[in-house]
Structure formats: C-alpha cells, structure tokens
Design a protein around this motif. Structure first.
Motif, PDB file in Angstrom:
ATOM      1  N   ARG A 113       0.864  -1.176   0.000  1.00  0.00           N
ATOM      2  CA  ARG A 113       0.000   0.000   0.000  1.00  0.00           C
ATOM      3  C   ARG A 113       0.899   1.223   0.000  1.00  0.00           C
ATOM      4  O   ARG A 113       1.880   1.278   0.751  1.00  0.00           O
ATOM      5  CB  ARG A 113      -0.891  -0.017   1.238  1.00  0.00           C
ATOM      6  CG  ARG A 113      -1.808   1.182   1.336  1.00  0.00           C
ATOM      7  CD  ARG A 113      -2.843   1.005   2.402  1.00  0.00           C
ATOM      8  NE  ARG A 113      -2.252   1.080   3.738  1.00  0.00           N
ATOM      9  CZ  ARG A 113      -2.942   1.284   4.840  1.00  0.00           C
ATOM     10  NH1 ARG A 113      -4.260   1.412   4.799  1.00  0.00           N
ATOM     11  NH2 ARG A 113      -2.346   1.328   6.005  1.00  0.00           N
ATOM     12  N   VAL A 173       1.209   5.035   0.923  1.00  0.00           N
ATOM     13  CA  VAL A 173       0.586   5.995   1.828  1.00  0.00           C
ATOM     14  C   VAL A 173       1.264   7.349   1.659  1.00  0.00           C
ATOM     15  O   VAL A 173       2.500   7.439   1.671  1.00  0.00           O
ATOM     16  CB  VAL A 173       0.703   5.516   3.296  1.00  0.00           C
ATOM     17  CG1 VAL A 173       0.048   6.502   4.242  1.00  0.00           C
ATOM     18  CG2 VAL A 173       0.094   4.132   3.454  1.00  0.00           C
ATOM     19  N   PRO A 205      -3.776   6.737   2.873  1.00  0.00           N
ATOM     20  CA  PRO A 205      -3.503   5.716   1.865  1.00  0.00           C
ATOM     21  C   PRO A 205      -4.016   6.147   0.495  1.00  0.00           C
ATOM     22  O   PRO A 205      -5.146   6.614   0.375  1.00  0.00           O
ATOM     23  CB  PRO A 205      -4.279   4.496   2.362  1.00  0.00           C
ATOM     24  CG  PRO A 205      -4.689   4.792   3.748  1.00  0.00           C
ATOM     25  CD  PRO A 205      -4.675   6.266   3.917  1.00  0.00           C
TER      26      PRO A 205
END
Length: 180
Positions: free
Chosen positions: A155, A157, A162
C-alpha cells in the motif's frame, strides 16, 4: 519515453528460475521497499516502457482493497514494464480517487508513464501487504502466467492517507544481461 510495446515482448515466469543466484535476486526484489520502476531501469540500463493492458474507473474492487483504501471509486490498472523485448514485471494497481490530485489523476488515466515516475513528486511510504496472491487475479486474467512466488503487494501511503495498492509480479526480464 515509451519504447514500442506488446506484440514482440517475451513474458517468462520468474519463480522457476533455476539457479541459487537467481533465487536470491528474486528474494531481494520481493523484499525491497523502493520503486520497482527504478529497479527495472537499473537492470535495463535505461528507460523502460509501460504498457497498460486494461484500465477502468470502478467501484467494484476486492474486499481487501476496500479495507485498506478509503472511498468508493478507484482506478484499476493492469500494466507491465518492459525493456529490450522482455517483460520485467506485471502489475495491478488500485488507486483511490477520493481526494486525488487532478493532475495525478489525469496522468494515471493517460497511462503513459509508470506509477513509479508519477510518485516522484509526492512524499510516500510503502507498507507491505501479506495477502499479495489474493490480489493478483487481475494480472493472471489479463496476461496469464500465474507466479505467486514472484508476487508482492504493498500500500502506498501519502501524508493525507492511503492512496493506492500495487501488486507486482516479477518476470524473468529482471535477469536480462548487462549491456557491455
């Protein structure tokens, strides 16, 4: 720069690499937390091309994506990076549209540059996602050659939260010979 794509590129799975050295290289690729685009450029000793296989704005994403990103609308992008006739990695990216900068959104939708290049103007960090294989189905559907052992997910961020999830499958193009 986007060198000529698709019809003449070779895509070979990485996970069945025969040597210990190649297996160690794969371990390093999967563990690193920097830009895969920059790694591909280092291996290719120059620019890499990006080919967007499929891209859509959607509200229908895997549950894990919905849990890890905010919002109800996303860009789902299946693409690959290549150089010298070899696919280096296949990927699927999910980008949360809520609060996304208009310029970044336009660049993403244009599909002309790798995501790694689009993120250079942002402060970001990457957080590994253990369930990489569960998010890779769009890659396998679009290009074939499932290779869970050469797949990672993370992910991305930014300071405001995010922004996206990227799932990457490394291919044998990452082992291309060095130019002399």
């Amino acid at each position: 720069m986007n060198p000529q794509p698709t019809t003449s590129v070779s895509r070979r799975p990485f996970a069945n690499a025969p040597t210990t050295c190649q297996a160690r290289i794969l371990d390093i690729l999967l563990a690193q937390d920097g830009s895969a685009t920059r790694l591909c450029e280092a291996v290719a000793q120059g620019p890499v091309g990006v080919q967007v296989v499929r891209q859509q704005m959607t509200g229908s994403v895997p549950d894990l994506v919905r849990q890890l990103l905010r919002g109800d609308r996303f860009i789902e992008r299946v693409s690959f990076l290549f150089a010298r006739g070899e696919v280096m990695l296949d990927s699927v990216s999910y980008v949360a549209l809520d609060g996304l900068d208009a310029g970044l959104k336009a660049d993403l939708l244009a599909g002309l540059r790798p995501i790694g290049h689009l993120l250079t103007s942002l402060w970001t960090r990457r957080e590994p996602i253990a369930e990489a294989a569960s998010l890779a189905a769009p890659i396998w559907t679009a290009v074939g050659l499932p290779d869970d052992a050469a797949t990672r997910a993370y992910r991305i961020v930014a300071p405001d939260g995010p922004r996206m999830i990227v799932v990457e499958t490394y291919r044998r193009g990452m082992l291309m010979k060095r130019r002399e």
